[in-house]
Motif scaffolding. Structure first.
Motif, PDB file in Angstrom:
ATOM      1  N   UNK A   1       8.604 -10.223  12.283  1.00 17.79           N
ATOM      2  CA  UNK A   1       8.285  -9.234  11.254  1.00 17.79           C
ATOM      3  C   UNK A   1       8.227  -9.906   9.898  1.00 17.79           C
ATOM      4  N   UNK A   2       7.283  -9.480   9.084  1.00 16.31           N
ATOM      5  CA  UNK A   2       7.227  -9.902   7.692  1.00 16.31           C
ATOM      6  C   UNK A   2       6.586  -8.783   6.896  1.00 16.31           C
ATOM      7  N   UNK A   3       6.612  -8.913   5.585  1.00 14.35           N
ATOM      8  CA  UNK A   3       5.912  -7.917   4.776  1.00 14.35           C
ATOM      9  C   UNK A   3       5.230  -8.619   3.620  1.00 14.35           C
ATOM     10  N   UNK A   4       4.180  -7.973   3.150  1.00 13.44           N
ATOM     11  CA  UNK A   4       3.418  -8.524   2.038  1.00 13.44           C
ATOM     12  C   UNK A   4       2.999  -7.387   1.120  1.00 13.44           C
ATOM     13  N   UNK A   5       2.721  -7.738  -0.115  1.00 10.33           N
ATOM     14  CA  UNK A   5       2.327  -6.732  -1.101  1.00 10.33           C
ATOM     15  C   UNK A   5       0.818  -6.547  -1.058  1.00 10.33           C
ATOM     16  N   UNK A   6       0.386  -5.343  -0.754  1.00 15.09           N
ATOM     17  CA  UNK A   6      -1.039  -5.017  -0.720  1.00 15.09           C
ATOM     18  C   UNK A   6      -1.525  -4.686  -2.131  1.00 15.09           C
TER      19      UNK A   6
ATOM     20  N   UNK B   1       3.110  -0.884  -3.234  1.00 12.08           N
ATOM     21  CA  UNK B   1       2.757  -0.587  -1.851  1.00 12.08           C
ATOM     22  C   UNK B   1       2.777  -1.885  -1.057  1.00 12.08           C
ATOM     23  N   UNK B   2       3.758  -2.010  -0.191  1.00  9.91           N
ATOM     24  CA  UNK B   2       3.871  -3.176   0.676  1.00  9.91           C
ATOM     25  C   UNK B   2       3.455  -2.779   2.083  1.00  9.91           C
ATOM     26  N   UNK B   3       3.257  -3.774   2.907  1.00  6.67           N
ATOM     27  CA  UNK B   3       2.916  -3.539   4.298  1.00  6.67           C
ATOM     28  C   UNK B   3       3.890  -4.328   5.161  1.00  6.67           C
ATOM     29  N   UNK B   4       4.522  -3.654   6.120  1.00  3.12           N
ATOM     30  CA  UNK B   4       5.373  -4.299   7.098  1.00  3.12           C
ATOM     31  C   UNK B   4       4.496  -4.637   8.295  1.00  3.12           C
ATOM     32  N   UNK B   5       4.445  -5.920   8.641  1.00  3.96           N
ATOM     33  CA  UNK B   5       3.639  -6.366   9.774  1.00  3.96           C
ATOM     34  C   UNK B   5       4.591  -6.856  10.863  1.00  3.96           C
TER      35      UNK B   5
ATOM     36  N   UNK C   1       2.534  -1.313   8.976  1.00  2.51           N
ATOM     37  CA  UNK C   1       3.068  -0.043   8.488  1.00  2.51           C
ATOM     38  C   UNK C   1       3.135  -0.087   6.970  1.00  2.51           C
ATOM     39  N   UNK C   2       2.421   0.808   6.277  1.00  2.00           N
ATOM     40  CA  UNK C   2       2.507   0.828   4.814  1.00  2.00           C
ATOM     41  C   UNK C   2       3.874   1.322   4.351  1.00  2.00           C
ATOM     42  N   UNK C   3       4.402   0.678   3.320  1.00  2.00           N
ATOM     43  CA  UNK C   3       5.719   1.016   2.776  1.00  2.00           C
ATOM     44  C   UNK C   3       5.636   1.148   1.269  1.00  2.00           C
ATOM     45  N   UNK C   4       6.345   2.096   0.720  1.00  2.00           N
ATOM     46  CA  UNK C   4       6.503   2.188  -0.728  1.00  2.00           C
ATOM     47  C   UNK C   4       7.894   1.660  -1.045  1.00  2.00           C
TER      48      UNK C   4
END
Length: 80
Positions: free
Chosen positions: A6-11, A15-19, A57-60
């Motif tokens: 799992x990682x996340x990045x800023x779109x 608003x980040x995205x958990x991948x 998964x989009x995350x705020x």
């Protein structure tokens, strides 16, 4: 046996995205598990269903967050 990363990045700002991606060789498994997002002493759980190799998964989010995949060890539990 399933293996996930799992990682996340800023779109865009705020608003980040958990991948989450299955990393084992072969065909992906159909998986259902929780992900816990921890930040500033708070924790939020989200149910995740994977039907393929990857899910996004989009995350705020505000500020840094710790991502814990399968926090209770139900799916990814291994024994020595």
């Amino acid at each position: 046996m399933p293996s996930v990363a799992a990682d996340h990045y800023e779109r865009q700002p705020a608003l980040d995205v958990l991948r989450i991606e299955q990393t084992q060789p072969g065909e992906p498994y159909r998986l259902a598990f929780d992900v816990e997002l921890r930040s500033d002493g708070d924790a939020e759980r989200r149910a995740v269903e994977m039907e393929g190799r990857r899910v996004e998964i989009p995350l705020e989010l505000e500020g840094p967050v710790e991502i814990v995949v399968d926090p209770d060890g139900w799916l990814l539990f291994t024994t020595p």
